[in-house]
Design a protein around this motif. Structure first.
Motif, PDB file in Angstrom:
ATOM      1  N   UNK A  89      47.050  11.425  79.609  1.00 22.90           N
ATOM      2  CA  UNK A  89      45.959  12.410  79.492  1.00 22.90           C
ATOM      3  C   UNK A  89      46.540  13.805  79.250  1.00 22.90           C
ATOM      4  N   UNK A  90      47.568  14.140  80.016  1.00 24.63           N
ATOM      5  CA  UNK A  90      48.213  15.451  79.858  1.00 24.63           C
ATOM      6  C   UNK A  90      48.774  15.608  78.449  1.00 24.63           C
ATOM      7  N   UNK A  91      49.486  14.586  77.989  1.00 29.44           N
ATOM      8  CA  UNK A  91      50.093  14.681  76.670  1.00 29.44           C
ATOM      9  C   UNK A  91      49.042  14.859  75.580  1.00 29.44           C
ATOM     10  N   UNK A  92      47.980  14.061  75.660  1.00 31.69           N
ATOM     11  CA  UNK A  92      46.929  14.158  74.637  1.00 31.69           C
ATOM     12  C   UNK A  92      46.275  15.536  74.629  1.00 31.69           C
ATOM     13  N   UNK A  93      46.076  16.107  75.805  1.00 28.49           N
ATOM     14  CA  UNK A  93      45.429  17.429  75.875  1.00 28.49           C
ATOM     15  C   UNK A  93      46.357  18.512  75.317  1.00 28.49           C
ATOM     16  N   UNK A  94      47.641  18.400  75.628  1.00 31.55           N
ATOM     17  CA  UNK A  94      48.586  19.377  75.055  1.00 31.55           C
ATOM     18  C   UNK A  94      48.599  19.266  73.526  1.00 31.55           C
ATOM     19  N   UNK A  95      48.668  18.037  73.015  1.00 34.39           N
ATOM     20  CA  UNK A  95      48.724  17.844  71.562  1.00 34.39           C
ATOM     21  C   UNK A  95      47.430  18.336  70.899  1.00 34.39           C
TER      22      UNK A  95
END
Lengths: 211, 211
Positions: A89-95
């Protein structure tokens, strides 16, 4: 006909995002947006009921996607390791923020203003965000330690995740970092990954040791 | 006479801070500020050369105090434990932001906009902030581990320290926390203290262990 209409709408939204970001919402007029999008100002009133409607459109576009990333991972909790779900979830939001850096910067700045629309965003999307992050964190650390701390953990996580995109100019000029680049997403994700490891997964538990 | 002049100026600045915060800089007119401060609009032009001058005044008032808190502690490094210096700087900045919550919220929002004055603030105060935080952190962890990480540490520390004051409405409505209250400062300071302990003082060092 449908395609043409949808592409005009998108062009207007893109122009609005760019101008709201650079000149601020109040500093941007319908006329500026029309000029940038190369459309007749009347079109903007027709599609969006003016500037306020465009602002709503920007918020909804951002927060629907943002909440979706977290919700997808909450739904995967039954099949996958909770720390993996959290980190994805964190990675997708950063991207997502990096890819939509103009929109992100504008939205995070604008939600710091008291207004009717921000109150609506808060009571819908941000209350839902709270609920979903709690689900993820509680799946990782299912114990009583968290009760009084979970709020602060989520506040910290959120501020770490959003700050570079709100303050992209600071990062660029003071640290020579470019939040809109893939390289930044990879590197910054590592840092938040470390933060999750240290502060959620292996969080310092206060234990009373009898001497 | 001097007192009266200084008090008129202060009244104007206070009114401007309040209105800039609530209505945004572009959404506030000289007329609004004059009405709120109960002065003649001509006074504002006389003392500040208009709205832009008032904005400058707000930035300078904020960042002079802000930088001073860190600089004081850097100067104490020769006499005191560096972790104490670091933590006192953090505490003072949190307390200052809480006490001046309208100003803080407005300033942190406004520095996210690209403008001439923000570029000047960045190249003076924020470059100095970088220098001073580096001094403090290097005094705590004088080793090579930090070299590539110190930027990310400072970015994280800053975002943790400023976010509650920028997003006070979010904290209030979603978490029932009130950044303008002393109680919040004490509690939130504890959280940042933990972060400093975990991420700077006992930071996870990557060591290659020969097997």
């Amino acid at each position: 006909m449908v395609n043409r209409r949808s592409s005009t709408k998108d062009t207007i939204v893109d122009a609005a995002i760019l101008l709201f970001n650079i000149k601020g919402f109040d500093g941007t007029s319908i006329r500026d947006i029309a000029k940038k999008a190369k459309v007749n100002p009347a079109n903007i009133s027709y599609y969006f009921e003016g500037k306020q409607g465009l602002l709503e459109k920007c918020f909804i576009q951002f927060f629907e996607a943002y909440i979706e990333f977290i919700e997808e991972e909450v739904n995967l909790l039954k099949n996958d390791r909770p720390d993996y779900c959290m980190k994805r979830a964190v990675y997708k939001i950063l991207a997502f923020q990096s890819k939509n850096h103009h929109l992100s910067r504008f939205v995070w700045r604008e939600v710091s203003i008291d207004s009717q629309i921000v109150r609506e965003i808060t009571s819908s999307y941000l209350m839902k965000e709270r609920y979903l992050y709690k689900k993820l964190i509680e799946a990782i650390v299912p114990d009583h330690y968290l009760e009084s701390n979970i709020g602060y953990l989520i506040i910290q996580l959120r501020s770490l995740m959003t700050m570079p995109f709100l303050n992209s100019q600071y990062l660029r000029e003071v640290w020579n970092l470019f939040p809109q680049e893939n390289y930044f997403v990879e590197k910054y994700y590592e840092k938040i990954d470390e933060w999750i490891e240290t502060n959620i997964i292996n969080q310092p538990r206060k234990i009373n040791i009898p001497i």
